[in-house]
Design a protein around this motif. Structure first.
Motif, short mmCIF file in Angstrom:
data_model
loop_
_atom_site.label_atom_id
_atom_site.label_comp_id
_atom_site.label_asym_id
_atom_site.label_seq_id
_atom_site.Cartn_x
_atom_site.Cartn_y
_atom_site.Cartn_z
N ARG A 116 0.84 -1.21 0.00
CA ARG A 116 0.00 0.00 0.00
C ARG A 116 0.87 1.26 0.00
O ARG A 116 0.54 2.26 -0.65
CB ARG A 116 -0.92 -0.01 1.23
CG ARG A 116 -1.91 1.14 1.25
CD ARG A 116 -2.93 0.98 0.12
NE ARG A 116 -3.64 2.22 -0.14
CZ ARG A 116 -4.84 2.29 -0.73
NH1 ARG A 116 -5.47 1.20 -1.12
NH2 ARG A 116 -5.40 3.44 -0.95
N GLU A 159 -8.77 7.71 -5.52
CA GLU A 159 -8.99 6.72 -4.44
C GLU A 159 -9.29 5.33 -5.00
O GLU A 159 -8.74 4.33 -4.53
CB GLU A 159 -10.11 7.18 -3.50
CG GLU A 159 -9.77 8.45 -2.72
CD GLU A 159 -8.33 8.46 -2.20
OE1 GLU A 159 -7.95 7.52 -1.48
OE2 GLU A 159 -7.57 9.39 -2.54
N ASP A 179 -6.96 1.79 -4.70
CA ASP A 179 -7.44 0.49 -4.19
C ASP A 179 -7.23 -0.60 -5.22
O ASP A 179 -6.74 -1.69 -4.89
CB ASP A 179 -8.94 0.58 -3.85
CG ASP A 179 -9.18 1.29 -2.52
OD1 ASP A 179 -8.21 1.42 -1.73
OD2 ASP A 179 -10.33 1.70 -2.27
N HIS A 210 -3.58 -1.53 -5.63
CA HIS A 210 -3.15 -2.21 -4.40
C HIS A 210 -3.62 -3.66 -4.39
O HIS A 210 -2.84 -4.59 -4.17
CB HIS A 210 -3.68 -1.46 -3.18
CG HIS A 210 -3.50 -2.20 -1.89
ND1 HIS A 210 -2.26 -2.41 -1.33
CD2 HIS A 210 -4.39 -2.81 -1.07
CE1 HIS A 210 -2.41 -3.10 -0.20
NE2 HIS A 210 -3.68 -3.36 -0.03
N TRP A 211 -4.90 -3.87 -4.64
CA TRP A 211 -5.45 -5.25 -4.62
C TRP A 211 -4.76 -6.09 -5.69
O TRP A 211 -4.42 -7.24 -5.46
CB TRP A 211 -6.97 -5.21 -4.86
CG TRP A 211 -7.73 -4.61 -3.73
CD1 TRP A 211 -7.42 -4.68 -2.40
CD2 TRP A 211 -8.94 -3.84 -3.82
NE1 TRP A 211 -8.38 -4.00 -1.67
CE2 TRP A 211 -9.32 -3.49 -2.50
CE3 TRP A 211 -9.77 -3.44 -4.87
CZ2 TRP A 211 -10.47 -2.76 -2.22
CZ3 TRP A 211 -10.91 -2.69 -4.61
CH2 TRP A 211 -11.25 -2.35 -3.29
#
Ligand code: HEM
Length: 132
Positions: free
Chosen positions: A21, A49, A53, A56-57
């Motif tokens: 992250r 945002e 995410d 990151h995932w």
């Protein structure tokens, strides 16, 4: 066992979810801040945002950790998902420069960073969908 290979997946060596992250956050902070990356910033939504995410995932699974992206969205089909965005050499190179700077600033281990840079480049080059 060979002696030279460091133990653990890239995910573990980066410190798991918080480490991944931190890299993703620095990557998108730089994209937001640096004029050199304005070209690829303009392809993204006004707020980053959701992009943070998703990357990151995705990276957690891609680096050998939990498949957080696939659990939510299924197969990444990265090339298809990038077709709405015009990506050529300049965009590929901005994405690479941004990721290299982010890895440097969050101090990813040098050997690992070199290996990831090669993999990122292969994927980024594969995303190209326009000439130039
Ligand atoms: C070559 C230059 C690249 C450009 C210009 C680019 C740009 C973009 C843009 C504009 C989005 C949409 C963001 C959003 O929906 O919030 C996106 C999504 C995404 N990108 Fe890239 N990208 C590039 C390379 C890469 C690479 C190399 C990777 C992986 C190593 C990657 C992984 C992803 C992922 C996982 C998503 C989310 C896909 C989805 O679920 O819709 N991208 N990218």
């Amino acid at each position: 066992m060979s002696t030279e290979a460091p133990v653990g997946s890239p995910y573990e060596r980066m410190g798991g979810e918080p480490g991944v992250r931190a890299l993703v956050d620095r990557f998108y902070d730089l994209m937001d801040l640096e004029p050199a990356f304005a070209g690829i910033r303009a392809l993204h939504p006004a707020t980053l945002e959701g992009s943070r995410d998703k990357l990151h995932w995705f990276l957690c699974g891609w680096l050998g950790g939990p498949d957080l992206y696939i659990r939510r969205f299924g197969h990444p089909r990265l090339r298809a998902r990038h077709l709405p965005y015009a990506i050529g050499i300049a965009e590929r190179d901005q994405w690479m420069a941004c990721s290299l700077q982010a890895m440097d600033e969050v101090a990813v281990d040098r050997t690992l960073a070199e290996r990831l840079a090669e993999s990122f480049f292969g994927t980024a080059d594969f995303m190209r969908n326009k000439g130039g």
